[in-house]
Design a protein around this motif. Structure first.
Motif, PDB file in Angstrom:
ATOM      1  N   LEU A  22      34.108 -16.117   6.412  1.00 10.76           N
ATOM      2  CA  LEU A  22      35.472 -17.407   5.924  1.00 10.76           C
ATOM      3  C   LEU A  22      36.199 -15.424   5.449  1.00 10.76           C
ATOM      4  CD1 LEU A  22      36.660 -18.712   3.462  1.00 10.76           C
ATOM      5  CD2 LEU A  22      35.107 -17.857   2.291  1.00 10.76           C
ATOM      6  N   ALA A  23      35.612 -14.066   5.587  1.00  8.27           N
ATOM      7  CA  ALA A  23      35.937 -12.792   5.144  1.00  8.27           C
ATOM      8  C   ALA A  23      36.817 -12.515   6.300  1.00  8.27           C
ATOM      9  CB  ALA A  23      34.351 -12.156   4.884  1.00  8.27           C
ATOM     10  N   SER A  56      33.744 -22.359  10.103  1.00  9.26           N
ATOM     11  CA  SER A  56      34.279 -23.320   9.778  1.00  9.26           C
ATOM     12  C   SER A  56      35.934 -22.995  10.042  1.00  9.26           C
ATOM     13  CB  SER A  56      34.433 -24.610   9.261  1.00  9.26           C
ATOM     14  OG  SER A  56      33.767 -24.276   7.696  1.00  9.26           O
ATOM     15  N   ALA A  60      39.268 -23.451  12.989  1.00  7.11           N
ATOM     16  CA  ALA A  60      40.598 -23.504  11.796  1.00  7.11           C
ATOM     17  C   ALA A  60      41.030 -22.994  12.134  1.00  7.11           C
ATOM     18  CB  ALA A  60      40.335 -23.443  10.204  1.00  7.11           C
TER      19      ALA A  60
ATOM     20  N   PRO B  16      33.146 -13.433  -0.678  1.00  7.74           N
ATOM     21  CA  PRO B  16      33.824 -13.720   0.707  1.00  7.74           C
ATOM     22  C   PRO B  16      32.837 -12.591   1.991  1.00  7.74           C
ATOM     23  CG  PRO B  16      35.320 -15.025   0.285  1.00  7.74           C
ATOM     24  CD  PRO B  16      34.720 -14.114  -0.277  1.00  7.74           C
ATOM     25  N   GLU B  17      32.468 -11.278   0.887  1.00  5.58           N
ATOM     26  CA  GLU B  17      32.000 -10.182   2.272  1.00  5.58           C
ATOM     27  C   GLU B  17      30.351 -10.078   2.158  1.00  5.58           C
ATOM     28  OE1 GLU B  17      33.482  -7.978   3.599  1.00  5.58           O
ATOM     29  OE2 GLU B  17      35.664  -8.219   3.299  1.00  5.58           O
ATOM     30  N   LEU B  19      28.791 -12.896   2.386  1.00  5.88           N
ATOM     31  CA  LEU B  19      28.174 -13.759   3.414  1.00  5.88           C
ATOM     32  C   LEU B  19      27.138 -13.123   4.918  1.00  5.88           C
ATOM     33  CD1 LEU B  19      31.190 -16.299   3.708  1.00  5.88           C
ATOM     34  CD2 LEU B  19      29.236 -16.685   2.726  1.00  5.88           C
ATOM     35  N   CYS B  20      28.161 -12.210   5.201  1.00  6.18           N
ATOM     36  CA  CYS B  20      27.037 -12.302   6.503  1.00  6.18           C
ATOM     37  C   CYS B  20      25.847 -11.648   6.198  1.00  6.18           C
ATOM     38  CB  CYS B  20      27.652 -10.223   7.356  1.00  6.18           C
ATOM     39  SG  CYS B  20      28.499  -9.513   5.927  1.00  6.18           S
ATOM     40  N   ARG B  23      23.340 -14.447   5.863  1.00  4.84           N
ATOM     41  CA  ARG B  23      23.407 -15.032   7.259  1.00  4.84           C
ATOM     42  C   ARG B  23      22.131 -14.019   7.966  1.00  4.84           C
ATOM     43  NH1 ARG B  23      28.758 -15.413   7.671  1.00  4.84           N
ATOM     44  NH2 ARG B  23      28.861 -13.644   8.615  1.00  4.84           N
ATOM     45  N   ASP B  48      25.954 -20.778   5.622  1.00  3.33           N
ATOM     46  CA  ASP B  48      26.892 -20.321   5.295  1.00  3.33           C
ATOM     47  C   ASP B  48      27.920 -21.544   5.250  1.00  3.33           C
ATOM     48  OD1 ASP B  48      29.047 -17.787   6.256  1.00  3.33           O
ATOM     49  OD2 ASP B  48      29.377 -19.139   7.556  1.00  3.33           O
ATOM     50  N   GLU B  49      28.287 -22.822   5.332  1.00  2.40           N
ATOM     51  CA  GLU B  49      29.180 -23.319   5.479  1.00  2.40           C
ATOM     52  C   GLU B  49      29.302 -23.769   3.796  1.00  2.40           C
ATOM     53  OE1 GLU B  49      31.810 -24.035   7.491  1.00  2.40           O
ATOM     54  OE2 GLU B  49      31.410 -23.401   9.019  1.00  2.40           O
ATOM     55  N   THR B  52      30.426 -21.250   1.348  1.00  5.11           N
ATOM     56  CA  THR B  52      31.676 -20.651   1.606  1.00  5.11           C
ATOM     57  C   THR B  52      32.574 -21.972   0.919  1.00  5.11           C
ATOM     58  OG1 THR B  52      31.632 -19.801   4.071  1.00  5.11           O
ATOM     59  CG2 THR B  52      33.891 -21.598   3.441  1.00  5.11           C
ATOM     60  N   ILE B  55      32.811 -20.742  -2.559  1.00  4.55           N
ATOM     61  CA  ILE B  55      33.422 -20.056  -2.807  1.00  4.55           C
ATOM     62  C   ILE B  55      35.098 -20.589  -2.774  1.00  4.55           C
ATOM     63  CG2 ILE B  55      34.195 -17.912  -2.172  1.00  4.55           C
ATOM     64  CD1 ILE B  55      31.684 -17.294  -0.435  1.00  4.55           C
ATOM     65  N   ARG B  56      34.808 -21.267  -1.338  1.00  8.75           N
ATOM     66  CA  ARG B  56      36.537 -22.402  -2.236  1.00  8.75           C
ATOM     67  C   ARG B  56      36.901 -22.750  -3.087  1.00  8.75           C
ATOM     68  NH1 ARG B  56      38.280 -23.401   3.875  1.00  8.75           N
ATOM     69  NH2 ARG B  56      39.938 -23.424   3.331  1.00  8.75           N
ATOM     70  N   GLY B 113      40.814 -27.220   9.272  1.00  4.97           N
ATOM     71  CA  GLY B 113      39.771 -27.530   7.854  1.00  4.97           C
ATOM     72  C   GLY B 113      39.124 -28.180   7.916  1.00  4.97           C
ATOM     73  N   GLY B 116      34.096 -27.988   6.982  1.00  3.16           N
ATOM     74  CA  GLY B 116      32.165 -26.944   6.573  1.00  3.16           C
ATOM     75  C   GLY B 116      31.266 -28.548   6.707  1.00  3.16           C
TER      76      GLY B 116
END
Lengths: 110, 153
Positions: A22-23, A56, A60, B16-17, B19-20, B23, B48-49, B52, B55-56, B113, B116
């Motif tokens: 996502l980042a 994903s 995408a 989002p930074e 997430l790694c 993980r 992770d999904e 995500t 966050i989104r 899209g 996820g």
């Protein structure tokens, strides 16, 4: 994620490394769409050999690149897929829609 | 390590930074618990999904909100047998997704899209959404296949 572009005649090769998530996927998407929609390169090749992870949002971005290539009549090619990327593409059932080769030589062949 | 105990708890920003970071930590944790390499990758992908999506969709991209992630080793009953499993709870205080948005999409529909949730469901044995006291909770469970009880373990 690191992304570097090389040009070989009318082919753009992107060497991508690190994690596509996502980042970082917006950076990939922007680079792909610029090359395809703005510069209308006849062939765009993605070297994914050093990509450690894709989610994903990364898939995408690849789909957007593929769609843009179809819109402008370019070829959009992936190579160097490791186990992780193959698993994710297979999970998405999208692996068959991409043109995929084992290596760069095959990807840039006439 | 006591059975059913909390293994790891993380409170992270909805950036989002981050997430790694999750993980990497989760990959190590899953490997230590004995999951195979493909199972580790599946658990990492699912979490992770899920993060995500929070966050989104729950926080609409605001990177300053809070997400709690807790990881427990639990026992689950399956076909009358008790099996070891990893339970992951993700909690947030963002917008609650409507049920129709949780359906994913047909994979035949080739477009960016919507993958996820499909990845999460394919990767985990249990996926449960709930909402209480203004908090969304997602419970994910991955059974530790091939786990055998050995003397001294």
């Amino acid at each position: 994620m690191q992304i570097a572009a090389r040009h070989l005649d009318k082919i753009t090769i992107f060497d991508i490394s690190g994690d596509i998530d996502l980042a970082t996927s917006p950076q990939l998407r922007k680079a792909l769409l610029r090359e395809l929609r703005e510069l209308k390169m006849p062939r765009v090749v993605l070297n994914l050999g050093a990509v450690r992870y894709i989610d994903s949002s990364g898939v995408a971005s690849l789909v957007e690149g593929l769609k843009a290539s179809r819109d402008v009549g370019s070829r959009f090619i992936l190579f160097g897929l490791n186990k992780t990327i193959r698993e994710v593409l297979q999970l998405s059932k999208l692996v068959r829609i991409f043109e995929i080769y084992e290596n760069e030589e095959q990807s840039v062949a006439p | 390590m006591s059975r059913g105990s909390l293994l790891l708890k993380i409170e992270l920003r909805s950036n989002p930074e981050m997430l790694c970071v999750v993980r990497n930590a989760l990959g190590e944790l899953a490997a230590k618990l004995g999951f195979s390499e493909p199972e580790c990758r599946a658990v990492v992908l699912a979490v992770d999904e899920a993060l995500t999506n929070i966050i989104r969709h729950a926080y609409l991209g605001d990177p300053e909100q809070s997400i709690e992630a807790s990881f427990r080793r639990i026992h689950v009953l399956r076909d009358g047998k008790s099996e070891d499993a990893l339970e992951i709870l993700l909690e947030d205080s963002g917008a609650t997704a409507s049920p129709e948005k949780m359906c994913g999409r047909a994979l035949e529909d080739v477009r960016p899209g919507g993958l996820g949730l499909h990845f999460i469901r394919k990767s985990m044995d249990t996926v449960e959404f709930s909402h209480s006291n203004g908090r969304n909770q997602l419970r994910l469970v991955k059974i530790l296949h091939g786990q055998t009880t050995q003397k001294g373990s």
